[in-house]
Design a protein around this motif. Structure first.
Motif, mmCIF file in Angstrom:
data_model
loop_
_atom_site.group_PDB
_atom_site.id
_atom_site.type_symbol
_atom_site.label_atom_id
_atom_site.label_comp_id
_atom_site.label_asym_id
_atom_site.label_seq_id
_atom_site.Cartn_x
_atom_site.Cartn_y
_atom_site.Cartn_z
ATOM 1 N N UNK A 1 0.857 -1.178 0.000
ATOM 2 C CA UNK A 1 0.000 0.000 0.000
ATOM 3 C C UNK A 1 0.899 1.236 0.000
ATOM 4 N N UNK A 2 0.494 2.221 -0.786
ATOM 5 C CA UNK A 2 1.191 3.511 -0.813
ATOM 6 C C UNK A 2 0.366 4.540 -0.059
ATOM 7 N N UNK A 3 0.964 5.101 0.981
ATOM 8 C CA UNK A 3 0.372 6.245 1.665
ATOM 9 C C UNK A 3 0.935 7.512 1.020
ATOM 10 N N UNK A 4 0.060 8.309 0.435
ATOM 11 C CA UNK A 4 0.483 9.527 -0.254
ATOM 12 C C UNK A 4 -0.220 10.712 0.403
ATOM 13 N N UNK A 5 0.549 11.687 0.765
ATOM 14 C CA UNK A 5 0.012 12.847 1.473
ATOM 15 C C UNK A 5 0.341 14.128 0.705
ATOM 16 N N UNK B 1 -2.834 22.552 5.093
ATOM 17 C CA UNK B 1 -3.904 21.567 4.940
ATOM 18 C C UNK B 1 -3.277 20.264 4.459
ATOM 19 N N UNK B 2 -3.691 19.141 5.078
ATOM 20 C CA UNK B 2 -3.193 17.831 4.694
ATOM 21 C C UNK B 2 -4.317 17.027 4.039
ATOM 22 N N UNK B 3 -3.961 16.369 2.951
ATOM 23 C CA UNK B 3 -4.891 15.448 2.281
ATOM 24 C C UNK B 3 -4.144 14.143 2.043
ATOM 25 N N UNK B 4 -4.630 13.059 2.628
ATOM 26 C CA UNK B 4 -3.928 11.788 2.612
ATOM 27 C C UNK B 4 -4.771 10.737 1.919
ATOM 28 N N UNK B 5 -4.136 9.965 1.033
ATOM 29 C CA UNK B 5 -4.802 8.868 0.340
ATOM 30 C C UNK B 5 -4.001 7.591 0.520
ATOM 31 N N UNK B 6 -4.690 6.472 0.366
ATOM 32 C CA UNK B 6 -4.054 5.162 0.385
ATOM 33 C C UNK B 6 -4.403 4.443 -0.901
ATOM 34 N N UNK B 7 -3.366 3.987 -1.606
ATOM 35 C CA UNK B 7 -3.548 3.248 -2.846
ATOM 36 C C UNK B 7 -2.986 1.844 -2.685
ATOM 37 N N UNK C 1 -4.410 15.523 -23.346
ATOM 38 C CA UNK C 1 -4.587 16.387 -22.177
ATOM 39 C C UNK C 1 -3.343 16.312 -21.310
ATOM 40 N N UNK C 2 -3.094 17.407 -20.594
ATOM 41 C CA UNK C 2 -1.973 17.461 -19.657
ATOM 42 C C UNK C 2 -2.448 16.954 -18.295
ATOM 43 N N UNK C 3 -1.716 16.008 -17.719
ATOM 44 C CA UNK C 3 -2.057 15.436 -16.418
ATOM 45 C C UNK C 3 -0.878 15.612 -15.469
ATOM 46 N N UNK C 4 -1.180 15.593 -14.174
ATOM 47 C CA UNK C 4 -0.141 15.677 -13.149
ATOM 48 C C UNK C 4 0.183 14.291 -12.624
ATOM 49 N N UNK C 5 1.442 13.920 -12.660
ATOM 50 C CA UNK C 5 1.877 12.566 -12.304
ATOM 51 C C UNK C 5 2.827 12.633 -11.114
ATOM 52 N N UNK C 6 2.691 11.657 -10.217
ATOM 53 C CA UNK C 6 3.581 11.522 -9.063
ATOM 54 C C UNK C 6 4.429 10.275 -9.270
ATOM 55 N N UNK C 7 5.728 10.438 -9.096
ATOM 56 C CA UNK C 7 6.636 9.288 -9.156
ATOM 57 C C UNK C 7 6.780 8.710 -7.751
ATOM 58 N N UNK C 8 6.307 7.491 -7.569
ATOM 59 C CA UNK C 8 6.288 6.865 -6.256
ATOM 60 C C UNK C 8 7.683 6.372 -5.895
ATOM 61 N N UNK C 9 8.175 6.839 -4.758
ATOM 62 C CA UNK C 9 9.484 6.451 -4.239
ATOM 63 C C UNK C 9 9.387 6.392 -2.727
ATOM 64 N N UNK C 10 9.672 5.223 -2.171
ATOM 65 C CA UNK C 10 9.493 5.008 -0.744
ATOM 66 C C UNK C 10 10.335 5.988 0.065
ATOM 67 N N UNK C 11 9.688 6.678 1.003
ATOM 68 C CA UNK C 11 10.379 7.625 1.872
ATOM 69 C C UNK C 11 10.617 8.977 1.261
#
Length: 501
Positions: A41-45, A108-114, A202-212
């Motif tokens: 699971x990825x916790x992304x904040x 403000x914090x917004x947290x998701x779990x994937x 369309x232009x999209x915003x992408x996050x590169x997942x990297x632990x820590x």
């Protein structure tokens, strides 16, 4: 004589408490004993920062959704005093915060779990809007037409057409591409060229997942409709961006953050990966925030990423205590090898060893000159600190100039510790000779390497981060080693002649 019973009783209590907490966390919350045993699971904040202007505030952040390879299992918001809601708009899902009046710095914090789910498939939404062709200036229009015609003649569909455009935009010899990129970035240029060629994109915003990873910004990329699904492309590579660590966060094609009543807004992302049991992944258990769940997962992700390294330091301390008390290995400073090992984690082992030897070796040469000046201790140490900073700066610049990008990580070395190490080795050289300096310096470097190997072990990283009870067991082991008063292994050679006689 003081009784040792309370001491040994406390050791037993520490071990029992550590084992109990670890077993409780494993059985109740499904945390595996070894990495890779279960689902990830990825916790992304997302951390939103801005300055409110003393009036009503409304903030709207693009919110992600389930997509191919990732299933959204939960989302929460932490915003004291703000009302929060999740709305579906024509541009996609958004999280909105509102407050009647606010002033000063706001966070403000917004947290998701994937959940990493290879079976997750998002239903693609075909483009419904008509393509609005962008406008270019006279010279830019000529350059755009040239690039489009060239790519069109070398392609057969929208996907291959996009690849040819990206390839041309990254060609340093293309004058047309250089003209278009003079006033705008590659992502915007690619999107405009696709729109001019009537290709749905369309232009999209992408996050590169990297632990820590902490304080990461969103990366703009382009999605192209191939008739059946949206394909993601990076403007820096003509290959289809299919990396498993890319998460599309913003699909609005409008804006990542809309803010009313504030200014100087910033959005940073922090992320961390967790291994959980398949049962927990399926049933989406309630987050463990009880008294007995002494973990750091309840902290913001930016702090969690920091603690992921901090929780490894007790393992390094245990290795140092064992080597000094049982083996009898000499080191320059008690826990200096642990700090050097932490630097090795950032620089990688080979780069770290070379950098350590260069800094300490050069520092000893300069320190030998300072000893001839008969300076006071405080002034001498200050001079050594400044010298170490200059050495690191020079080595970093030289490494960059000659193309050794690994040398840029040399800045992670603790400068104050290195300065004291150089000072102590210099005094030791004057008092005991070069042999003792090599002995202690080599022992420190050997210990740092062993600590680095322990801290970078995947099992050690997993256990220390997910089971805080392990810290109590390590503490008990260090206390037990502290009671050892026998001969060290390296000292046994002193008595070898007696054994032979």
């Amino acid at each position: 004589m003081t009784s040792r019973i309370p001491f040994y009783l406390s050791i037993v209590l520490l071990i029992v408490a550590g084992v109990t907490l670890s077993v409780f966390r494993h059985q109740t919350y499904g945390v595996p004993w070894a990495p890779g045993e279960s689902r990830q699971i990825w916790d992304i904040e997302a951390r939103i920062e801005f300055n409110a202007q003393g009036q009503e505030v409304k903030a709207s952040l693009a919110a992600p959704n389930t997509q191919t390879g990732f299933t959204l299992i939960s989302e929460t918001a932490s915003s004291p005093g703000y009302g929060v809601s999740y709305v579906n708009t024509d541009a996609g899902r958004r999280a909105e915060w509102s407050i009647r009046k606010a002033s000063g710095a706001q966070t403000i914090y917004y947290k998701t779990q994937f959940l990493v789910d290879p079976h997750a498939k998002a239903t693609p939404i075909p483009p419904a809007e008509t393509i609005e062709k962008p406008t270019f200036t006279g010279p830019e229009q000529t350059a755009a037409d040239a690039l489009i015609n060239q790519a069109m003649s070398r392609s057969s569909d929208n996907v291959t057409f996009t690849r040819e455009l990206i390839k041309t935009l990254n060609d340093p010899d293309s004058q047309s591409a250089a003209l278009l990129l003079n006033n705008q970035d590659k992502t915007t240029t690619l999107y405009k060229l696709l729109s001019s060629a009537e290709v749905q994109s369309k232009i999209v915003g992408v996050i590169e997942l990297e632990d820590g990873r902490r304080r990461q910004t969103i990366q703009p990329m382009v999605q192209v409709w191939n008739g059946q699904e949206w394909l993601l492309f990076s403007p820096s590579s003509e290959q289809h961006a299919t990396s498993a660590n890319l998460l599309v966060w913003d699909e609005s094609n409008i804006s990542l953050l809309d803010l009313m009543g504030g200014q100087n807004s910033q959005v940073h992302f922090s992320m961390i990966a967790q291994d959980i049991s398949p049962q927990q992944a399926t049933n989406n258990k309630v987050e463990a925030d009880g008294l007995l769940n002494l973990s750091i997962h309840s902290l913001p992700l930016e702090e969690q990423a920091m603690f992921k390294t901090i929780m490894l330091i007790p393992i390094g301390a245990l290795i140092v205590v064992f080597l000094r008390v049982i083996i009898g290995l000499k080191t320059s400073g008690t826990f200096m090898p642990v700090l050097i090992a932490v630097a090795f984690v950032q620089t990688q082992l080979v780069t770290g060893i070379v950098g350590f030897l260069l800094i300490v070796g050069t520092g000893l040469i300069i320190r030998s000159y300072l000893s001839k000046l008969n300076l006071l201790l405080v002034a001498r140490i200050s001079a050594v600190i400044i010298t170490v900073i200059l050495i690191i700066s020079i080595f970093t610049v030289v490494a960059f100039k000659i193309g050794l990008t690994e040398g840029l990580s040399i800045t992670f070395f603790p400068m104050i510790i290195l300065s004291w190490t150089i000072e102590r080795m210099s005094i030791l050289w004057e008092e005991e000779g070069a042999k003792e300096v090599i002995l202690q310096g080599g022992g420190s470097l050997f210990t740092a390497v062993l600590v680095y190997l322990g801290m970078t072990n995947s099992y050690v990283q997993h256990l220390t981060f997910n089971f805080i009870g392990l810290q109590l067991i390590v503490l008990a082991a260090i206390l037990l080693l502290g009671t050892y008063t026998g001969y060290r292994i390296t000292e046994l050679r002193r008595f070898k002649p007696l054994v032979e006689d």
